[in-house]
Design an enzyme around this catalytic site. Structure first.
Site, PDB file in Angstrom:
ATOM      1  CG  HIS A 156      -2.029   0.866   0.965  1.00  0.00           C
ATOM      2  ND1 HIS A 156      -2.662   1.906   1.724  1.00  0.00           N
ATOM      3  CD2 HIS A 156      -3.148   0.583  -0.061  1.00  0.00           C
ATOM      4  CE1 HIS A 156      -3.946   2.259   1.192  1.00  0.00           C
ATOM      5  NE2 HIS A 156      -4.249   1.302   0.112  1.00  0.00           N
ATOM      6  CE  LYS A 158      -1.848   4.482  -1.379  1.00  0.00           C
ATOM      7  NZ  LYS A 158      -2.545   4.653   0.007  1.00  0.00           N
ATOM      8  CG  ASP A 163      18.815  11.745  -9.636  1.00  0.00           C
ATOM      9  OD1 ASP A 163      18.508  10.699 -10.290  1.00  0.00           O
ATOM     10  OD2 ASP A 163      18.670  12.812 -10.016  1.00  0.00           O
TER      11      ASP A 163
END
Length: 217
Positions: A156, A158, A163
């Site tokens: 779940h 996100k 870089d």
């Protein structure tokens, strides 16, 4: 008298040159300071519909003349365009840990980075990667490394790491529904301590979801 006047003029000219040089030095210092400032940005959604073709074209061909887009959507500064700009700033690596990914514009930005030579790795949820509209298959077909979970709970997370220096995280799923309709938030920060914590989590999950570790029976 003439000699004195010329001397005064020379002094004024020298003073003008010195002031101009000082102003230029200050401008350069301010520009360097602005560039050196760590990113601290909060994006709120829903984002109004916008055209990001110019952003993608500039990233694909830096310096190329802008081509007008025939779509009716306005271009401008929106939460979505800012998110795309942050992603497109990647030069070496982009690590993505995304629960649901169905936004075509964000998928195009990720593919563009891959074609540009940026190392892209993507972790996602097995139950959502195969849903209608998911961009995961398209990204895998483009050659991007994708790994997914193999258990009943959701992957779940996100977040994205650009870089290994910039963290993008929040409530936003990378779906058109979430971007255009939902109340969501995204935090973008350059903070070594937070980036390291999320990078460590990504590397742990990446190894856990190595296909060599899958068990099918």
């Amino acid at each position: 008298a003439g000699r004195a006047v010329r001397a005064v003029r020379a002094m004024r000219a020298a003073r003008g040159v010195a002031l101009a040089a000082a102003a230029a030095a200050v401008a350069l210092a301010v520009a360097a300071w602005r560039r050196a400032r760590p990113v601290r940005e909060v994006l709120f959604f829903p984002s109004r519909p916008c055209c990001i073709e110019a952003l993608l074209a500039e990233a694909a061909e830096p310096g190329a003349p802008a081509r007008p887009c025939p779509c009716p959507l306005p271009s401008g500064d929106t939460a979505l365009s800012r998110l795309v700009r942050r992603l497109l700033s990647a030069r070496r690596s982009l690590d993505l840990c995304i629960f649901s990914f169905s936004c075509p514009q964000l998928a195009r930005a990720v593919q563009l980075l891959h074609r540009r030579g940026v190392r892209v790795r993507l972790v996602t949820d097995s139950q959502y990667m195969g849903l209608h509209g998911s961009q995961i298959g398209r990204l895998r077909h483009a050659g991007i490394q994708v790994r997914h979970d193999q258990h009943s709970g959701y992957m779940h997370h996100k977040f994205a790491i650009v870089d290994r220096r910039m963290l993008i995280t929040g409530s936003l799923n990378w779906t058109t529904q979430a971007i255009q309709s939902n109340r969501e938030n995204v935090l973008v920060v350059e903070d070594a301590e937070y980036v390291k914590a999320f990078q460590d989590e990504f590397e742990r999950i990446w190894e856990e979801y190595n296909p060599a570790n899958y068990s099918f029976f």
